[in-house]
Design an enzyme around this catalytic site. Structure first.
Site, PDB file in Angstrom:
ATOM      1  N   ASN A 253      61.842 114.573  36.137  1.00 10.38           N
ATOM      2  CA  ASN A 253      60.335 115.411  36.450  1.00 10.38           C
ATOM      3  C   ASN A 253      60.343 116.112  37.774  1.00 10.38           C
ATOM      4  OD1 ASN A 253      58.919 115.318  34.063  1.00 10.38           O
ATOM      5  ND2 ASN A 253      58.109 113.402  34.375  1.00 10.38           N
TER       6      ASN A 253
ATOM      7  N   ALA B 149      64.997 122.239  25.743  1.00 10.17           N
ATOM      8  CA  ALA B 149      63.839 123.125  25.328  1.00 10.17           C
ATOM      9  C   ALA B 149      63.997 123.166  23.823  1.00 10.17           C
ATOM     10  CB  ALA B 149      63.944 124.296  25.817  1.00 10.17           C
TER      11      ALA B 149
ATOM     12  N   TYR C 129      45.775 119.708  43.697  1.00 11.09           N
ATOM     13  CA  TYR C 129      44.807 119.233  44.718  1.00 11.09           C
ATOM     14  C   TYR C 129      44.969 117.588  44.739  1.00 11.09           C
ATOM     15  CZ  TYR C 129      43.219 124.017  44.592  1.00 11.09           C
ATOM     16  OH  TYR C 129      43.237 125.262  44.659  1.00 11.09           O
ATOM     17  N   ARG C 130      46.138 117.299  45.407  1.00  8.74           N
ATOM     18  CA  ARG C 130      46.528 115.566  45.269  1.00  8.74           C
ATOM     19  C   ARG C 130      47.025 115.110  46.557  1.00  8.74           C
ATOM     20  NH1 ARG C 130      51.355 116.108  40.784  1.00  8.74           N
ATOM     21  NH2 ARG C 130      50.965 113.942  40.806  1.00  8.74           N
TER      22      ARG C 130
ATOM     23  N   ALA D 223      54.393 118.023  26.680  1.00 10.06           N
ATOM     24  CA  ALA D 223      55.404 117.538  25.505  1.00 10.06           C
ATOM     25  C   ALA D 223      56.806 116.753  26.237  1.00 10.06           C
ATOM     26  CB  ALA D 223      56.068 118.904  24.997  1.00 10.06           C
ATOM     27  N   GLY D 224      57.158 116.745  27.235  1.00 13.50           N
ATOM     28  CA  GLY D 224      58.367 115.954  27.894  1.00 13.50           C
ATOM     29  C   GLY D 224      57.933 114.503  27.781  1.00 13.50           C
ATOM     30  N   ASP D 225      56.460 114.391  28.205  1.00 13.47           N
ATOM     31  CA  ASP D 225      56.257 112.852  28.041  1.00 13.47           C
ATOM     32  C   ASP D 225      56.263 112.548  26.895  1.00 13.47           C
ATOM     33  OD1 ASP D 225      55.951 113.256  31.104  1.00 13.47           O
ATOM     34  OD2 ASP D 225      53.719 114.184  30.631  1.00 13.47           O
TER      35      ASP D 225
ATOM     36  N   ASP E  53      47.267 117.960  27.687  1.00 11.54           N
ATOM     37  CA  ASP E  53      48.491 117.291  28.028  1.00 11.54           C
ATOM     38  C   ASP E  53      48.977 116.233  27.100  1.00 11.54           C
ATOM     39  OD1 ASP E  53      48.234 118.719  30.569  1.00 11.54           O
ATOM     40  OD2 ASP E  53      48.678 117.042  31.679  1.00 11.54           O
TER      41      ASP E  53
END
Length: 363
Positions: free
Chosen positions: A195, A254, A134-135, A283-285, A321
């Site tokens: 991303n 992964a 909701y952005r 986790a990617g960040d 996150d």
């Protein structure tokens, strides 16, 4: 209408230690070493974890790729600033308070009185976690190319961007393009995490845009799964062939491992660690932060990738996150392990992850 105003210094967040006075003074007098730019939102997640449509209670946290990276880099000891916009609303104040409490300089975040802070909801299912955004029309979607002209950013060593920002609005896309092509921070190495977010734009629309942006960066991070979805490539060397421009391309696969492909040098592969995954979001960040910290510290590529894995592991085991990165002394000890010991590393025994909780009967 009230004019946009810079974010005030947020009050201390009781849930996390505020940055020390010494650190704040250092940020103010020296300026940031790392700058990240992008949207962060309030995150609503079922508590306890389960499908969203069956939840009676939602936990509230904060998440956003670029501020996640900034927070982890601050935890690793880097002077870090986050550039963004939030709404003049309770969620915006929560986002600011949360990010500042991790040690990130938020003075270049603008509070917008006429647009809201974005929100997203997590929907954990046995097949993975879906997200609902909701952005649209959020304060951060009003970011523009001029945000990088602030004199406070002079001397920045590393500017971190992502493909998420490019998908938010035309002005956000122009911001990312200008950062990569005009180089308003000429001393900064520019890192770009692809991303791709399918809920923001389709692979068909995003593929040529993200390829062009990535190829203009100095360092690119991309998941092999998203490279396959976007560009139809299935191996790290094929990603490198598609992106000849960057000095370094990092391809994440992964739970298999990560491959670093420098221009003109040998590829470096580091296998993933064995981690009990609770949720992969964020986790990617964390990996990006560890890898970029290694580059800033001048580590070789193998140790940059190892540090990325060490930062990603705690993030994989939590519902939120983000998770605090490993302490420097612990990380340095694990980085120094021989390859065979690294491959067999038990993260609980090593002190990186807590001992799993057990019931009274040890089950």
């Amino acid at each position: 209408m009230t004019a946009d105003r810079p974010a005030p210094a947020p009050p201390a967040d009781r849930s996390a230690p505020a940055p020390s006075a010494d650190r704040s003074a250092e940020q103010s007098s020296v300026g940031p070493e790392v700058v990240t730019v992008g949207e962060s939102m309030v995150v609503l997640s079922p508590d306890p974890t389960g499908p969203l449509d069956r939840a009676d209670r939602l936990g509230v946290s904060v998440g956003g790729a670029e501020s996640n990276v900034a927070s982890a880099l601050a935890g690793l000891g880097h002077r870090t600033a986050w550039v963004s916009r939030v709404g003049d609303d309770p969620f915006g104040r929560r986002v600011l308070r949360h990010v500042a409490a991790t040690g990130v300089d938020t003075r270049l975040v603008t509070v917008d009185p006429t647009a809201p802070t974005g929100v997203y909801l997590k929907d954990p299912t046995p097949g993975g976690t879906a997200v609902h955004y909701y952005r649209s029309g959020s304060a951060a979607s009003r970011l523009d190319p001029q945000v990088l002209d602030d004199p406070a950013l002079a001397g920045t060593r590393l500017l971190h961007l992502s493909g998420i920002t490019a998908a938010l609005s035309p002005s956000c896309a122009a911001l990312v393009r200008r950062a990569l092509t005009d180089r308003p921070l000429p001393a900064a190495r520019i890192t770009f995490d692809v991303n791709h977010r399918a809920r923001l734009w389709s692979a068909e629309t995003a593929a040529p845009v993200l390829r062009g942006l990535a190829d203009a960066a100095d360092v690119v991070l991309v998941g092999l799964d998203e490279a396959r979805a976007l560009w139809g490539v299935t191996a790290p060397d094929a990603v490198r062939d598609l992106l000849p421009g960057p000095e370094l391309v990092v391809v994440k696969d992964a739970d298999v491992g990560v491959t670093a492909l420098p221009r003109g040098g040998p590829d470096v592969f580091v296998p993933a660690l064995r981690v009990p995954v609770h949720e992969p979001v964020g986790a990617g960040d964390a990996f990006a932060a560890g890898c970029l910290s290694g580059l800033l510290r001048g580590l070789d590529l193998e140790h940059c990738l190892r540090l990325g894995h060490l930062c990603a592991a705690p993030a994989l085991t939590v519902a939120g996150d983000t998770a605090p990165p490993p302490r420097r002394a612990l990380a340095d000890r694990l980085l120094a392990l021989p390859a065979g010991d690294w491959a067999r590393l038990d993260l609980v025994d090593a002190g990186l992850l807590p001992t799993p909780a057990t019931g009274r009967n040890g089950r």
